[in-house]
Design a protein around this motif. Structure first.
Motif, PDB file in Angstrom:
ATOM      1  N   LYS A 111      16.513  48.598 106.141  1.00 44.69           N
ATOM      2  CA  LYS A 111      16.526  47.050 106.038  1.00 44.69           C
ATOM      3  C   LYS A 111      15.762  46.427 104.975  1.00 44.69           C
ATOM      4  O   LYS A 111      16.412  45.538 104.149  1.00 44.69           O
ATOM      5  CB  LYS A 111      16.109  46.522 107.488  1.00 44.69           C
TER       6      LYS A 111
ATOM      7  N   ARG B 118      17.936  47.032 101.757  1.00 47.14           N
ATOM      8  CA  ARG B 118      19.033  46.470 102.076  1.00 47.14           C
ATOM      9  C   ARG B 118      18.759  45.031 101.453  1.00 47.14           C
ATOM     10  O   ARG B 118      19.499  44.564 100.690  1.00 47.14           O
ATOM     11  CB  ARG B 118      19.798  46.692 103.145  1.00 47.14           C
ATOM     12  N   LYS B 119      17.843  44.380 102.107  1.00 49.27           N
ATOM     13  CA  LYS B 119      17.787  42.947 102.074  1.00 49.27           C
ATOM     14  C   LYS B 119      16.465  42.716 100.833  1.00 49.27           C
ATOM     15  O   LYS B 119      16.376  41.703 100.576  1.00 49.27           O
ATOM     16  CB  LYS B 119      17.211  42.173 103.313  1.00 49.27           C
TER      17      LYS B 119
ATOM     18  N   ASP C 251      13.569  41.966 114.229  1.00 45.22           N
ATOM     19  CA  ASP C 251      14.102  43.007 115.264  1.00 45.22           C
ATOM     20  C   ASP C 251      13.575  43.976 115.373  1.00 45.22           C
ATOM     21  O   ASP C 251      14.322  45.035 115.898  1.00 45.22           O
ATOM     22  CB  ASP C 251      15.644  42.858 115.001  1.00 45.22           C
TER      23      ASP C 251
ATOM     24  N   LYS D  49      20.534  31.887 117.833  1.00 41.05           N
ATOM     25  CA  LYS D  49      21.651  31.914 117.310  1.00 41.05           C
ATOM     26  C   LYS D  49      22.726  32.018 118.355  1.00 41.05           C
ATOM     27  O   LYS D  49      22.658  33.063 118.993  1.00 41.05           O
ATOM     28  CB  LYS D  49      21.770  32.930 116.260  1.00 41.05           C
TER      29      LYS D  49
ATOM     30  N   TYR E 264      25.890  32.698 119.239  1.00 42.57           N
ATOM     31  CA  TYR E 264      27.284  33.295 118.821  1.00 42.57           C
ATOM     32  C   TYR E 264      28.262  33.356 120.217  1.00 42.57           C
ATOM     33  O   TYR E 264      29.144  33.898 119.989  1.00 42.57           O
ATOM     34  CB  TYR E 264      27.099  34.907 118.401  1.00 42.57           C
TER      35      TYR E 264
ATOM     36  N   ASN F  84      34.554  37.967 113.199  1.00 41.19           N
ATOM     37  CA  ASN F  84      35.063  39.042 113.789  1.00 41.19           C
ATOM     38  C   ASN F  84      35.392  38.880 115.162  1.00 41.19           C
ATOM     39  O   ASN F  84      36.051  39.827 115.788  1.00 41.19           O
ATOM     40  CB  ASN F  84      34.260  40.523 113.413  1.00 41.19           C
TER      41      ASN F  84
ATOM     42  N   TYR G 210      32.779  38.634 117.611  1.00 38.10           N
ATOM     43  CA  TYR G 210      31.327  38.915 118.212  1.00 38.10           C
ATOM     44  C   TYR G 210      30.749  37.721 118.826  1.00 38.10           C
ATOM     45  O   TYR G 210      30.496  36.644 118.246  1.00 38.10           O
ATOM     46  CB  TYR G 210      30.106  39.350 116.914  1.00 38.10           C
TER      47      TYR G 210
ATOM     48  N   HIS H 242      21.546  35.095 120.595  1.00 37.98           N
ATOM     49  CA  HIS H 242      20.335  35.615 120.002  1.00 37.98           C
ATOM     50  C   HIS H 242      19.150  34.878 120.091  1.00 37.98           C
ATOM     51  O   HIS H 242      19.211  33.788 119.649  1.00 37.98           O
ATOM     52  CB  HIS H 242      20.565  36.119 118.675  1.00 37.98           C
TER      53      HIS H 242
ATOM     54  N   GLU I 225      13.424  40.182 119.640  1.00 41.43           N
ATOM     55  CA  GLU I 225      14.699  39.619 119.335  1.00 41.43           C
ATOM     56  C   GLU I 225      15.291  39.951 120.820  1.00 41.43           C
ATOM     57  O   GLU I 225      15.352  41.277 121.193  1.00 41.43           O
ATOM     58  CB  GLU I 225      15.340  40.333 118.293  1.00 41.43           C
TER      59      GLU I 225
ATOM     60  N   GLN J 237      18.803  39.695 123.116  1.00 41.58           N
ATOM     61  CA  GLN J 237      20.148  39.360 122.977  1.00 41.58           C
ATOM     62  C   GLN J 237      20.932  39.262 124.298  1.00 41.58           C
ATOM     63  O   GLN J 237      20.756  40.139 125.134  1.00 41.58           O
ATOM     64  CB  GLN J 237      20.969  40.520 122.249  1.00 41.58           C
TER      65      GLN J 237
ATOM     66  N   TRP K 232      32.936  44.713 124.357  1.00 42.97           N
ATOM     67  CA  TRP K 232      33.342  44.680 123.072  1.00 42.97           C
ATOM     68  C   TRP K 232      32.540  45.208 122.130  1.00 42.97           C
ATOM     69  O   TRP K 232      32.910  45.866 120.961  1.00 42.97           O
ATOM     70  CB  TRP K 232      33.980  43.137 122.779  1.00 42.97           C
ATOM     71  N   ALA K 233      31.222  44.616 122.077  1.00 45.10           N
ATOM     72  CA  ALA K 233      30.331  44.915 120.752  1.00 45.10           C
ATOM     73  C   ALA K 233      29.975  46.533 120.657  1.00 45.10           C
ATOM     74  O   ALA K 233      29.837  46.945 119.656  1.00 45.10           O
ATOM     75  CB  ALA K 233      29.114  44.115 121.086  1.00 45.10           C
TER      76      ALA K 233
ATOM     77  N   GLU L 134      33.165  48.012 119.270  1.00 42.85           N
ATOM     78  CA  GLU L 134      33.339  47.484 117.819  1.00 42.85           C
ATOM     79  C   GLU L 134      32.070  48.321 117.034  1.00 42.85           C
ATOM     80  O   GLU L 134      32.473  48.622 115.788  1.00 42.85           O
ATOM     81  CB  GLU L 134      32.993  45.913 117.530  1.00 42.85           C
ATOM     82  N   HIS L 135      31.040  48.360 117.561  1.00 38.40           N
ATOM     83  CA  HIS L 135      30.153  48.970 116.793  1.00 38.40           C
ATOM     84  C   HIS L 135      30.256  50.453 116.387  1.00 38.40           C
ATOM     85  O   HIS L 135      30.039  51.076 115.517  1.00 38.40           O
ATOM     86  CB  HIS L 135      28.611  49.190 117.928  1.00 38.40           C
TER      87      HIS L 135
HETATM   88  P1  GTP Z   1      20.928  42.303 111.111  1.00 39.22           P
HETATM   89  O1  GTP Z   1      20.365  42.521 109.735  1.00 39.22           O
HETATM   90  O2  GTP Z   1      21.749  43.295 111.493  1.00 39.22           O
HETATM   91  O3  GTP Z   1      19.454  42.386 112.184  1.00 39.22           O
HETATM   92  O4  GTP Z   1      21.539  40.826 111.180  1.00 39.22           O
HETATM   93  P2  GTP Z   1      21.063  39.380 111.081  1.00 39.22           P
HETATM   94  O5  GTP Z   1      19.637  39.341 110.726  1.00 39.22           O
HETATM   95  O6  GTP Z   1      21.975  38.593 110.510  1.00 39.22           O
HETATM   96  O7  GTP Z   1      21.046  38.991 112.596  1.00 39.22           O
HETATM   97  P3  GTP Z   1      22.258  38.822 113.733  1.00 39.22           P
HETATM   98  O8  GTP Z   1      21.558  38.054 114.719  1.00 39.22           O
HETATM   99  O9  GTP Z   1      23.295  38.321 113.113  1.00 39.22           O
HETATM  100  O10 GTP Z   1      22.348  40.194 114.324  1.00 39.22           O
HETATM  101  C1  GTP Z   1      21.475  40.942 114.763  1.00 39.22           C
HETATM  102  C2  GTP Z   1      22.118  41.977 115.601  1.00 39.22           C
HETATM  103  O11 GTP Z   1      23.228  41.519 116.465  1.00 39.22           O
HETATM  104  C3  GTP Z   1      22.580  43.285 115.186  1.00 39.22           C
HETATM  105  O12 GTP Z   1      21.637  44.110 114.834  1.00 39.22           O
HETATM  106  C4  GTP Z   1      23.473  43.459 116.457  1.00 39.22           C
HETATM  107  O13 GTP Z   1      22.960  44.388 117.367  1.00 39.22           O
HETATM  108  C5  GTP Z   1      23.824  42.434 116.841  1.00 39.22           C
HETATM  109  N1  GTP Z   1      25.459  42.130 116.078  1.00 39.22           N
HETATM  110  C6  GTP Z   1      25.426  41.083 115.097  1.00 39.22           C
HETATM  111  N2  GTP Z   1      26.622  41.030 114.896  1.00 39.22           N
HETATM  112  C7  GTP Z   1      27.339  42.059 115.421  1.00 39.22           C
HETATM  113  C8  GTP Z   1      28.637  42.646 115.292  1.00 39.22           C
HETATM  114  O14 GTP Z   1      29.558  42.047 114.594  1.00 39.22           O
HETATM  115  N3  GTP Z   1      28.884  43.501 116.048  1.00 39.22           N
HETATM  116  C9  GTP Z   1      28.176  44.158 116.900  1.00 39.22           C
HETATM  117  N4  GTP Z   1      28.632  45.266 117.804  1.00 39.22           N
HETATM  118  N5  GTP Z   1      26.983  43.669 116.913  1.00 39.22           N
HETATM  119  C10 GTP Z   1      26.336  42.561 116.070  1.00 39.22           C
END
Ligand code: GTP
Ligand code: MG
Length: 220
Positions: free
Chosen positions: A70, A73-74, A89, A122, A124, A131, A133, A137, A156, A158, A167-168, A171-172
């Protein structure tokens, strides 16, 4: 020749290892604290209201490999303070609830506790991702009491329903099966499935409301 000797290097390695172990331990304790709070809410709620809003609680500590991935990546800074600040997280908890209203209820019961600080929310569920989801959060800080003082540890959480979780997880799996390049046709089908899950949740919530109303009518 000057410069660090191999025993200096070894000392530095040991120091880094100890620092990192302590760093990760704090997040494990953060998970323990929040899990205990959730279990208390679950038991107490069941006792008082004869109803359990939490189906399942799971947790995971982010692996060192994922933390490094991470950061790369970031493109975050690379020392421990940068990791602490940006990667919120490392301690992750997932709370699967029976109904949509329970996700908000349990989140509210937890975040209104005196020692919990809400860092970020957040929603969602109210605003699903493109998508499909859905989940609520919440990043909180919980105090962890160590021998030399107290540390505020980010966790963190969820909150989701069984349908959202179903679903999640699928999808994962699909996302990783296609190495993050899911074909458009599948993406569209996944989105439809998310909408179906959401309709099911709405239906279940409605049914739940009717059952509660019937209960109230028969006991009054
Ligand atoms: P990360 O870099 O992945 O932690 O994302 P972020 O910092 O943008 O945070 P966000 O709150 O969007 O997502 C954090 C976590 O939510 C992910 O690590 C997943 O566990 C879950 N999550 C978020 N988006 C999706 C999705 O589209 N599909 C699935 N299956 N899980 C998701
Ligand atoms: Mg994440």
């Amino acid at each position: 020749m000057t410069g660090p000797t191999s025993s200096d290097n070894l000392e530095e390695l040991k120091r880094l290892k100890d620092e990192f172990t302590r760093f990760m331990m704090l997040y494990k304790f953060g998970i323990d604290e929040i899990t205990t709070k959730l279990n208390i809410l679950k038991e107490e709620f069941t006792q008082i209201h004869d109803y359990n809003p939490i189906e399942h609680i799971s947790s995971r500590l982010k692996s060192p490999e994922s933390i490094i991935g991470k950061i790369e990546r970031k493109q975050y800074g690379q020392d421990i303070d940068d990791i602490r600040e940006h990667i919120t997280d490392i301690a992750g908890i997932r709370v699967t609830c029976s109904f949509i209203s329970d996700t908000y209820k349990v989140s509210e019961l937890l975040t209104s506790q005196q020692d919990i600080t809400v860092v970020k929310v957040k929603d969602y569920i109210a605003n699903p991702k493109p998508n499909g989801y859905q989940s609520l959060h919440v990043i909180v800080e919980v105090p962890v009491f160590m021998s030399d003082g107290v540390v505020q540890v980010p966790v963190e959480i969820q909150f989701r329903t069984i349908a959202m979780d179903f679903w999640a997880s699928l999808e994962h799996k699909i996302y990783y099966k296609y190495d993050k390049a899911v074909p458009d046709s599948l993406l569209a089908e996944l989105k439809h499935a998310a909408e179906a899950a959401s309709r099911l949740d709405a239906k279940m919530e409605h049914l739940h409301g009717e059952v509660l109303a019937l209960d109230r009518a028969t006991t009054s």
